[in-house]
Scaffold this motif. Sequence first.
Motif, PDB file in Angstrom:
ATOM      1  N   GLU A 151       0.833  -1.204   0.000  1.00  0.00           N
ATOM      2  CA  GLU A 151       0.000   0.000   0.000  1.00  0.00           C
ATOM      3  C   GLU A 151       0.867   1.253   0.000  1.00  0.00           C
ATOM      4  N   PHE A 152       1.945   1.236   0.777  1.00  0.00           N
ATOM      5  CA  PHE A 152       2.867   2.369   0.779  1.00  0.00           C
ATOM      6  C   PHE A 152       3.484   2.564  -0.601  1.00  0.00           C
ATOM      7  N   ALA A 153       3.881   1.476  -1.234  1.00  0.00           N
ATOM      8  CA  ALA A 153       4.466   1.564  -2.574  1.00  0.00           C
ATOM      9  C   ALA A 153       3.484   2.174  -3.560  1.00  0.00           C
ATOM     10  N   ALA A 154       2.219   1.795  -3.455  1.00  0.00           N
ATOM     11  CA  ALA A 154       1.203   2.337  -4.360  1.00  0.00           C
ATOM     12  C   ALA A 154       0.980   3.830  -4.115  1.00  0.00           C
ATOM     13  N   LEU A 155       1.034   4.235  -2.857  1.00  0.00           N
ATOM     14  CA  LEU A 155       0.764   5.629  -2.514  1.00  0.00           C
ATOM     15  C   LEU A 155       1.961   6.538  -2.758  1.00  0.00           C
ATOM     16  N   ALA A 156       3.159   6.051  -2.426  1.00  0.00           N
ATOM     17  CA  ALA A 156       4.347   6.907  -2.435  1.00  0.00           C
ATOM     18  C   ALA A 156       5.074   6.933  -3.763  1.00  0.00           C
ATOM     19  N   GLY A 157       4.765   6.042  -4.667  1.00  0.00           N
ATOM     20  CA  GLY A 157       5.380   6.096  -5.987  1.00  0.00           C
ATOM     21  C   GLY A 157       6.512   5.114  -6.161  1.00  0.00           C
ATOM     22  N   THR A 158       7.072   5.145  -7.351  1.00  0.00           N
ATOM     23  CA  THR A 158       7.992   4.094  -7.762  1.00  0.00           C
ATOM     24  C   THR A 158       9.382   4.205  -7.171  1.00  0.00           C
TER      25      THR A 158
END
Length: 255
Positions: A151-158
């Motif tokens: 979820e953090f990866a999806a929110l914070a970007g690549t």
Amino acid sequence: MSPLPATVPAMVRTRVRAAIRRPSRLTPKEAEARALLLRLCSLLLQYPDRELTMARQELASAVSALPSSPAAEQLAAFVSWFADEQPEALEQTYVETFDLRRKSSLYLTYYLHGDTRRRGMALLTLNQRYRAAGWDTGGGELPDHLPVVLEFAALAGTGGGEAPLRRHRRGLELIHRALTDADSPYRHVLATLLTLLPPPTEADLAAVARLAAEGPPDEEVGLAPYGSFGDGEFAPPDTFMPPAPAPTSRTEGHR
């Protein structure tokens, strides 16, 4: 001028491939699609409580609307199973798969640090990364729980958002292998995630083989459940408590 070493072309090809795969070079549309895949993986790896099982048709529709790709095919295979199972069977499968088998635990720092002091520091560092990005996990799970990391990866970007996934690439590979060996439908979700990461190196594969055979470090000292001595504090040096297991109430249908 002396001829170039024979290794140079291979090095160039490697760097070109790395540049092509570099997340920062994605277009806005590609980045949005990538974030959707990460969020879907996060949802599908969560405990199948009533809220999640009630949303199965919506999830299946979201997966069916994905552009054709190996990742979409893997997710489609999973939701086909997920949509047809009874809620009680889903709960039992989840607990047996992720809570009762260490090789397919969803707590990523365990694979890198085992039950050691270093795991406590890794958890603290991960939580600090979330806070620095202005994201609050809500405290329901440890910060290394894979759905939280996704979820953090999806929110914070690549870039920084996916850094924890790249750091724990070997642990993710081990989870996928364990799920594949068990013929678990959840292997499709891990396979989806692995398509978004750089392919494993020879060193990665060797490390995963060692990890599967020997397990992670097992210094049984100094690690208590994360946060039990305050906000991110550690246990006293002479205290040992293993990582907190998943709530037993899961078997009763409550997360």
